[in-house]
Each structure stands twice: as structure tokens, then as C-alpha cells.
Design a protein around this motif. Structure first.
Motif, PDB file in Angstrom:
ATOM      1  N   LYS A 128       0.813  -1.220   0.000  1.00  0.00           N
ATOM      2  CA  LYS A 128       0.000   0.000   0.000  1.00  0.00           C
ATOM      3  C   LYS A 128       0.845   1.270   0.000  1.00  0.00           C
ATOM      4  CE  LYS A 128      -4.252  -1.821   0.740  1.00  0.00           C
ATOM      5  NZ  LYS A 128      -5.484  -1.479   0.005  1.00  0.00           N
ATOM      6  N   ILE A 129       2.159   1.138   0.220  1.00  0.00           N
ATOM      7  CA  ILE A 129       3.017   2.324   0.268  1.00  0.00           C
ATOM      8  C   ILE A 129       3.017   3.001  -1.104  1.00  0.00           C
ATOM      9  CG2 ILE A 129       5.348   3.175   0.715  1.00  0.00           C
ATOM     10  CD1 ILE A 129       5.772   0.609   2.419  1.00  0.00           C
ATOM     11  N   LYS A 130       2.901   4.316  -1.099  1.00  0.00           N
ATOM     12  CA  LYS A 130       2.795   5.060  -2.356  1.00  0.00           C
ATOM     13  C   LYS A 130       4.087   4.975  -3.168  1.00  0.00           C
ATOM     14  CE  LYS A 130      -0.488   8.463  -0.537  1.00  0.00           C
ATOM     15  NZ  LYS A 130      -0.672   9.876  -0.129  1.00  0.00           N
ATOM     16  N   PRO A 131       3.987   5.049  -4.485  1.00  0.00           N
ATOM     17  CA  PRO A 131       5.188   5.062  -5.331  1.00  0.00           C
ATOM     18  C   PRO A 131       6.128   6.193  -4.918  1.00  0.00           C
ATOM     19  CG  PRO A 131       3.214   4.797  -6.669  1.00  0.00           C
ATOM     20  CD  PRO A 131       2.749   5.091  -5.268  1.00  0.00           C
ATOM     21  N   GLY A 132       7.411   5.879  -4.851  1.00  0.00           N
ATOM     22  CA  GLY A 132       8.388   6.867  -4.403  1.00  0.00           C
ATOM     23  C   GLY A 132       8.508   6.949  -2.891  1.00  0.00           C
ATOM     24  N   GLY A 133       7.730   6.123  -2.191  1.00  0.00           N
ATOM     25  CA  GLY A 133       7.744   6.145  -0.735  1.00  0.00           C
ATOM     26  C   GLY A 133       8.900   5.359  -0.147  1.00  0.00           C
ATOM     27  N   LYS A 134       8.864   5.228   1.184  1.00  0.00           N
ATOM     28  CA  LYS A 134       9.944   4.542   1.893  1.00  0.00           C
ATOM     29  C   LYS A 134       9.361   3.576   2.918  1.00  0.00           C
ATOM     30  CE  LYS A 134      13.308   8.354   1.568  1.00  0.00           C
ATOM     31  NZ  LYS A 134      12.458   9.302   0.828  1.00  0.00           N
ATOM     32  N   LEU A 135      10.058   2.466   3.117  1.00  0.00           N
ATOM     33  CA  LEU A 135       9.717   1.501   4.152  1.00  0.00           C
ATOM     34  C   LEU A 135      10.921   1.312   5.062  1.00  0.00           C
ATOM     35  CD1 LEU A 135       8.017  -0.765   5.499  1.00  0.00           C
ATOM     36  CD2 LEU A 135       8.934  -2.326   3.764  1.00  0.00           C
ATOM     37  N   PHE A 136      10.701   1.499   6.370  1.00  0.00           N
ATOM     38  CA  PHE A 136      11.723   1.227   7.380  1.00  0.00           C
ATOM     39  C   PHE A 136      11.257   0.004   8.163  1.00  0.00           C
ATOM     40  CE2 PHE A 136      12.038   5.650   6.275  1.00  0.00           C
ATOM     41  CZ  PHE A 136      13.408   5.868   6.186  1.00  0.00           C
ATOM     42  N   ILE A 137      12.084  -1.029   8.167  1.00  0.00           N
ATOM     43  CA  ILE A 137      11.627  -2.311   8.692  1.00  0.00           C
ATOM     44  C   ILE A 137      12.673  -2.916   9.619  1.00  0.00           C
ATOM     45  CG2 ILE A 137      12.488  -3.485   6.618  1.00  0.00           C
ATOM     46  CD1 ILE A 137      10.096  -5.405   6.906  1.00  0.00           C
ATOM     47  N   ASN A 138      12.201  -3.470  10.726  1.00  0.00           N
ATOM     48  CA  ASN A 138      13.098  -4.135  11.666  1.00  0.00           C
ATOM     49  C   ASN A 138      13.869  -5.228  10.931  1.00  0.00           C
ATOM     50  OD1 ASN A 138      14.053  -6.000  13.812  1.00  0.00           O
ATOM     51  ND2 ASN A 138      12.897  -4.629  15.149  1.00  0.00           N
ATOM     52  N   ASN A 139      15.177  -5.262  11.150  1.00  0.00           N
ATOM     53  CA  ASN A 139      16.027  -6.189  10.402  1.00  0.00           C
ATOM     54  C   ASN A 139      15.655  -7.655  10.623  1.00  0.00           C
ATOM     55  OD1 ASN A 139      18.381  -6.313   8.602  1.00  0.00           O
ATOM     56  ND2 ASN A 139      19.310  -7.489  10.275  1.00  0.00           N
ATOM     57  N   ARG A 140      15.017  -7.961  11.782  1.00  0.00           N
ATOM     58  CA  ARG A 140      14.644  -9.350  12.061  1.00  0.00           C
ATOM     59  C   ARG A 140      13.596  -9.867  11.080  1.00  0.00           C
ATOM     60  NH1 ARG A 140      14.708  -7.309  17.312  1.00  0.00           N
ATOM     61  NH2 ARG A 140      12.449  -7.204  17.341  1.00  0.00           N
ATOM     62  N   ILE A 141      12.787  -8.962  10.508  1.00  0.00           N
ATOM     63  CA  ILE A 141      11.721  -9.399   9.600  1.00  0.00           C
ATOM     64  C   ILE A 141      11.934  -8.881   8.175  1.00  0.00           C
ATOM     65  CG2 ILE A 141       9.992  -9.716  11.403  1.00  0.00           C
ATOM     66  CD1 ILE A 141       8.909  -6.937  10.742  1.00  0.00           C
ATOM     67  N   TYR A 142      13.088  -8.312   7.928  1.00  0.00           N
ATOM     68  CA  TYR A 142      13.394  -7.727   6.614  1.00  0.00           C
ATOM     69  C   TYR A 142      13.201  -8.746   5.482  1.00  0.00           C
ATOM     70  CZ  TYR A 142      16.294  -5.816   2.838  1.00  0.00           C
ATOM     71  OH  TYR A 142      16.765  -5.374   1.628  1.00  0.00           O
ATOM     72  N   ASN A 143      13.764  -9.925   5.656  1.00  0.00           N
ATOM     73  CA  ASN A 143      13.701 -10.922   4.572  1.00  0.00           C
ATOM     74  C   ASN A 143      12.304 -11.470   4.350  1.00  0.00           C
ATOM     75  OD1 ASN A 143      16.430 -10.833   3.854  1.00  0.00           O
ATOM     76  ND2 ASN A 143      16.997 -12.215   5.521  1.00  0.00           N
ATOM     77  N   LEU A 144      11.423 -11.334   5.340  1.00  0.00           N
ATOM     78  CA  LEU A 144      10.067 -11.854   5.197  1.00  0.00           C
ATOM     79  C   LEU A 144       9.178 -10.949   4.345  1.00  0.00           C
ATOM     80  CD1 LEU A 144       9.415 -13.021   8.885  1.00  0.00           C
ATOM     81  CD2 LEU A 144       9.913 -14.472   6.911  1.00  0.00           C
ATOM     82  N   LEU A 145       9.539  -9.650   4.258  1.00  0.00           N
ATOM     83  CA  LEU A 145       8.642  -8.693   3.617  1.00  0.00           C
ATOM     84  C   LEU A 145       9.247  -7.937   2.449  1.00  0.00           C
ATOM     85  CD1 LEU A 145       6.924  -7.126   6.769  1.00  0.00           C
ATOM     86  CD2 LEU A 145       5.945  -8.783   5.194  1.00  0.00           C
ATOM     87  N   LYS A 146      10.563  -7.931   2.310  1.00  0.00           N
ATOM     88  CA  LYS A 146      11.206  -7.055   1.323  1.00  0.00           C
ATOM     89  C   LYS A 146      10.757  -7.331  -0.114  1.00  0.00           C
ATOM     90  CE  LYS A 146      15.392  -9.954   0.964  1.00  0.00           C
ATOM     91  NZ  LYS A 146      15.207 -10.397  -0.424  1.00  0.00           N
ATOM     92  N   ASP A 147      10.396  -8.566  -0.404  1.00  0.00           N
ATOM     93  CA  ASP A 147      10.038  -8.911  -1.779  1.00  0.00           C
ATOM     94  C   ASP A 147       8.615  -8.502  -2.153  1.00  0.00           C
ATOM     95  OD1 ASP A 147      12.542 -10.021  -2.165  1.00  0.00           O
ATOM     96  OD2 ASP A 147      11.894 -12.031  -1.568  1.00  0.00           O
ATOM     97  N   TYR A 148       7.865  -7.951  -1.191  1.00  0.00           N
ATOM     98  CA  TYR A 148       6.467  -7.602  -1.452  1.00  0.00           C
ATOM     99  C   TYR A 148       6.263  -6.096  -1.594  1.00  0.00           C
ATOM    100  CZ  TYR A 148       5.780 -12.440  -0.285  1.00  0.00           C
ATOM    101  OH  TYR A 148       5.870 -13.817  -0.279  1.00  0.00           O
ATOM    102  N   VAL A 149       7.376  -5.366  -1.587  1.00  0.00           N
ATOM    103  CA  VAL A 149       7.328  -3.910  -1.754  1.00  0.00           C
ATOM    104  C   VAL A 149       7.258  -3.585  -3.242  1.00  0.00           C
ATOM    105  CG1 VAL A 149       8.540  -1.750  -1.310  1.00  0.00           C
ATOM    106  CG2 VAL A 149       8.643  -3.607   0.366  1.00  0.00           C
ATOM    107  N   LYS A 150       6.438  -2.612  -3.600  1.00  0.00           N
ATOM    108  CA  LYS A 150       6.296  -2.225  -5.004  1.00  0.00           C
ATOM    109  C   LYS A 150       7.568  -1.567  -5.523  1.00  0.00           C
ATOM    110  CE  LYS A 150       1.278  -1.451  -5.028  1.00  0.00           C
ATOM    111  NZ  LYS A 150       0.209  -0.418  -5.141  1.00  0.00           N
ATOM    112  N   ALA A 151       7.740  -1.651  -6.828  1.00  0.00           N
ATOM    113  CA  ALA A 151       8.878  -0.987  -7.466  1.00  0.00           C
ATOM    114  C   ALA A 151       8.820   0.510  -7.191  1.00  0.00           C
ATOM    115  CB  ALA A 151       8.852  -1.252  -8.966  1.00  0.00           C
ATOM    116  N   GLY A 152       9.976   1.102  -6.926  1.00  0.00           N
ATOM    117  CA  GLY A 152      10.029   2.539  -6.663  1.00  0.00           C
ATOM    118  C   GLY A 152       9.980   2.904  -5.202  1.00  0.00           C
ATOM    119  N   VAL A 153       9.701   1.928  -4.337  1.00  0.00           N
ATOM    120  CA  VAL A 153       9.687   2.167  -2.886  1.00  0.00           C
ATOM    121  C   VAL A 153      11.044   1.769  -2.315  1.00  0.00           C
ATOM    122  CG1 VAL A 153       8.652   1.524  -0.668  1.00  0.00           C
ATOM    123  CG2 VAL A 153       7.196   1.840  -2.685  1.00  0.00           C
ATOM    124  N   SER A 154      11.688   2.689  -1.604  1.00  0.00           N
ATOM    125  CA  SER A 154      12.993   2.421  -1.002  1.00  0.00           C
ATOM    126  C   SER A 154      12.813   1.703   0.322  1.00  0.00           C
ATOM    127  CB  SER A 154      13.756   3.732  -0.773  1.00  0.00           C
ATOM    128  OG  SER A 154      13.914   4.437  -1.977  1.00  0.00           O
TER     129      SER A 154
END
Length: 469
Positions: free
Chosen positions: A217-243
Motif C-alpha cells: 500500500k506504500i505510495k510510489p516513491g515512498g519509503k519503508l523502514f523495517i526491523n532487520n529481524r523481519i526484513y527478509n520476510l517482507l522485502k520482496d512484497y514492496v512495489k517498485a520505486g519504494v525504497s
């Protein structure tokens, strides 16, 4: 629906920490507000002082007449904690009033803002309050809906007068009932993703699916800050253009290192390719709160705050009520109140307390929250609580639930590996008075906060009597 089209809103469950912030905000927009809650509290009294009529009786006769006479421009906002057989709710539905969940209302409010949404099964309130304080202290226009009363501002709502398009909005993105899926943030934070709310999700896999949908749901050009413990569980589900940026203690892109403890403060350095700072002073203790601060600092960096602004704001941050809150902080006696209600939160709390007070007797007074959560995690609760020296267990706080046969605090008690005693709200003060205590914690998300004052009085009286001997 647009906020400008509303002239009256009725809040079902107006005394909730999230609902009350919405009510305050809507009132300041010039909308008439009224509401119902089961019990009177400091939150409802604050609203009443602002002229908000509140009923504590579930009777249709208490509904404001003008709410029913003309439904145009009227709205009902409700919390899932309201039972389906609530008479007021049934009456309002019979009059064809529009109903929105609290999360849906928050989604509507957030649309014109640049939005920072803090999600996660733990740490949402502390993290969002630190972000709000970083912005406020640094003079950035900000509105923040916070799930607790901030010590700096004595409020769960921070507001500025600038138009929405010129402000940053900070909100908690609640995973319960998939509520956070109503938001489309510019910046998102995910602090944790431990199994919880299995009464809604069924299992942890389904809950993770909801978080995957949230990061999408993060807007294009947006940013996600994620706890490193769960980084690998969610990183592949971020839309293109989101840092995507990870953070953590001694891990992640933004990492806290060299953590030390002094005078109940946690002191740490920040190391990252983006910003490096040493000797930051966090007045709110806890390793978990260092992690929360790390995510907030990373967000602050992304919003253009400089090192001086970040350092000063972190040093002046005073915390949130019921989050590692010192009620008594004396050399011989410490009393801490905390909202922790999940095994992971309790483990983090007690681990930090043991680091602050090594070789001290630690007494944990715990009130389990929800029958389903107790049923699902009683083994984990026992494991976490066994970090204390002794445990006093109160009855389960039911909240929105009805009792489940065979589920009681005794489920936890029988698995504890430290001395314990089962108690209730009526006799807990007697049990406290019988003991020579050193470090005391009240822990839970129910109405255990109502016992903080009486327990404090017992402890103070006991200390005064001991000093006379």
C-alpha cells in the motif's frame, strides 16, 4: 465521504485511546461530537471538559435526538470492542446511519496528508510518539494520532494549524482486524511481526499475509523502514520505486551500537551509510525502545532533520504513559508500569529491567489480556514471566471477549518456573503489603492501570513505616 460534509459524529467506544484522539481532532474541525463508552475514565472526563456529551449507559434513550432526526451529514465511528448486541449500536443502525470503523475514519482523514504510518505487533505507540516529537521539537508542522498519552505533551493527539497539504501526519497502523489496510502511507515503519490476534487471523501465516498486503500500500516513491529481524520476510512484497531500509540493534542499514546503561538511561551510537551519531541519550529505558528510537531517527533523517535536531529531540523525549513508566524511582524501591500484553513484549521488558537492576528482586504483577490470547500463548507467557523473581497473576481481562471454558490465569501459573501467587483486583494490594519488595512491575493492557495508584500508595506507606523502624 469527505470530512467537510460532516456536521455530527457519534463515537461508539469513545473512551478508547485511539477513538478519543479521533474525537478530539474532529471536534477541532468544528464537527459536533458525542459518544458512548462502558466506563468513565480520565480520557472520557477530558472529552467531557471539552463539551462532548458521553453516555455510560447502553440505552437508546441516551442517544442525542438530533442524531436521529436528520441523518444527513451524520456518521457513527465504532471500535470492534463494541459487542454486536449493543443497544445504542442497533438503534443507530435502524436509523440507517453510516457506520465506519475507526481505521476507516483514519484512512479518510489521512488522504490529503503526507502520511507516516507505523505498523507492527509491538512498539507502534512508542515509535509514533518519538517520530511526532522529533517533528514537533524540530519545528516541522505535524499532526500525530498516538495510541498513548505522551509525557512531553500530556496528550494522545499532536496538532498544527497548517493546512493538511503542508503537514506531516503520523499514525499508528493497527494490524488488528486488518485495520491498517485502509491506509496508503508515503512512509511506513514495521517494528515487529510476531504472531498475535489469532482470533482474527487464525494463524501466523495469515497475519503475515496481511503485512505483505500493507507494504504493497506504500505510495510510489515512498519509503519503508523495517526491523532487520523481519526484513527478509517482507522485502520482496514492496512495489517498485519504494525504497527499503532495515534497522536494528547491531544489525541493519541503520543500527544502534555501543549500548550502555547509566542512571536509568540507555546511551547508544548510530551507525549507517546515511547518518552517524554517537552518545545519544534515551530517557526511556529498554533495548526494545532503543530499536523503536532507531526507526524513528531513520524516519526523521528521511524527512530532512539534521543531526543537531535529532540529538536534541531524542534527549528531550520523555516517553509515553504506561510504556516503561517509572511510578517510583528511588534507590531502594522501583515501581514501573508497562502496557506489555504479549509474551515478546514482556520478555523484552523484563530483560531490560534485569539489565537496569541486576541482582535485585523483581516482582511482576501481570493481568492477562483476552481469553484467546491467553489460550494461544500461555506457554510463551510463562516463559517470559519466569524472567522475574516472582509473579503475581491477576484474572484475565476479557475486553471484547466472553469467557472460554478451561482458560484462566492458572494456565500460565502452572507453567511458571518461579514462585507465583494467583490474585485478583480486590486483594492484590494486600499481597503487595505482605512482601518486602525491591523492583515492582504492573504489566498488562486491561484495567490494571487502575491499580497503579493504590499499589503506589501501599509501597510508599510501607517504605515510610520501614524508615521509622
Amino acid at each position: 465521504m469527505r470530512i467537510e460534509e460532516l456536521n455530527m459524529i457519534y463515537f461508539l467506544g469513545i473512551g478508547g485511546i485511539g477513538m478519543s484522539a479521533l474525537a478530539h481532532w474532529c471536534q477541532r474541525q468544528g464537527i459536533d461530537i458525542a459518544g458512548y463508552d462502558r466506563t468513565e475514565s480520565s480520557i472520557t472526563r477530558s472529552l467531557e471538559k471539552q463539551g462532548v456529551p458521553i453516555s455510560y449507559e447502553d440505552r437508546k434513550e441516551t442517544i442525542p435526538r438530533k442524531l436521529l432526526e436528520e441523518t444527513t451529514g451524520k456518521l457513527v465511528v465504532y471500535t470492534p470492542a463494541i459487542p454486536s448486541d449493543n443497544e445504542i449500536s442497533k438503534t443507530l443502525k435502524a436509523h440507517s446511519l453510516t457506520f465506519l470503523k475507526r481505521s476507516q475514519m483514519l484512512g479518510i482523514i489521512s488522504k490529503p496528508y503526507f502520511t507516516v504510518a507505523v505498523a507492527g505487533t509491538h512498539g507502534k505507540t512508542t515509535t509514533s510518539s518519538i517520530i511526532g516529537h522529533l517533528l514537533k521539537h524540530s519545528g516541522r508542522p505535524c499532526t500525530a494520532f498516538i495510541g498513548g498519552i505522551t509525557q512531553n505533551y500530556q496528550s494522545n493527539l499532536l496538532m498544527d494549524s497548517e493546512p493538511p497539504g503542508e503537514q506531516i501526519l503520523v499514525v499508528e497502523a493497527d494490524e488488528y482486524d486488518r485495520s491498517f489496510l485502509t491506509l496508503q502511507p508515503d512512509i511506513a515503519v514495521i517494528t515487529a511481526m510476531d504472531a498475535d490476534h489469532l482470533d482474527v487471523y487464525g494463524d501466523s501465516k495469515q497475519m503475515q499475509e496481511s503485512f505483505k498486503e500493507f507494504v504493497g500500500k506504500i505510495k510510489p516513491g515512498g519509503k519503508l523502514f523495517i526491523n532487520n529481524r523481519i526484513y527478509n520476510l517482507l522485502k520482496d512484497y514492496v512495489k517498485a520505486g519504494v525504497s527499503v531500509y532495515s534497522y536494528g540493534i547491531e544489525s541493519g542499514i541503520f543500527k544502534a551500537i555501543n549500548i550502555t546503561v547509566k542512571d536509568s538511561k540507555f546511551i547508544f551510537d548510530i551507525q549507517s551509510p546515511k547518518i552517524n551519531m554517537d552518545q545519544l541519550n534515551l530517557n526511556m529505558p529498554g533495548f526494545h525502545n532503543v530499536e523503536n528510537a532507531m526507526s524513528a531517527i531513520a524516519v526523521g533523517w528521511s524527512l530532512g532533520l539534521d543531526e543537531k535536531e535529532i540529538r536534541e529531540a531524542i534527549a528531550s523525549y520523555s516517553g509515553v504513559k504506561r510504556r516503561f513508566e517509572f511510578i517510583i524511582n528511588q534507590p531502594e524501591l522501583v515501581f514501573i508500569d508497562d502496557y506489555a500484553h504479549h509474551p515478546v513484549e514482556i520478555k523484552a521488558l523484563l530483560y531490560s529491567v534485569k539489565r537496569l537492576y541486576p541482582n535485585r528482586k523483581i516482582t511482576a504483577i501481570f493481568q492477562p489480556h483476552l481469553f484467546t490470547r491467553t489460550r494461544d500463548f500461555y506457554l510463551e507467557f510463562a516463559n517470559s514471566l519466569s524472567l522475574a523473581t516472582e509473579v503475581l497473576l491477576l484474572d484475565i481481562y476479557p475486553a471484547r471477549e466472553k469467557p472460554i471454558p478451561g482458560v484462566s490465569s492458572n494456565l500460565i501459573a502452572t507453567e511458571l518456573t518461579v514462585p507465583f501467587e494467583l490474585s485478583n483486583e480486590e486483594n492484590i494490594c494486600e499481597l503487595v503489603a505482605e512482601r518486602q519488595l525491591e523492583v515492582v512491575l504492573t504489566i498488562g493492557a486491561g484495567d490494571i492501570d487502575q491499580l497503579v495508584g493504590p499499589i503506589k500508595n501501599v509501597l510508599i506507606n510501607q517504605a515510610q513505616n520501614d524508615s521509622k523502624k
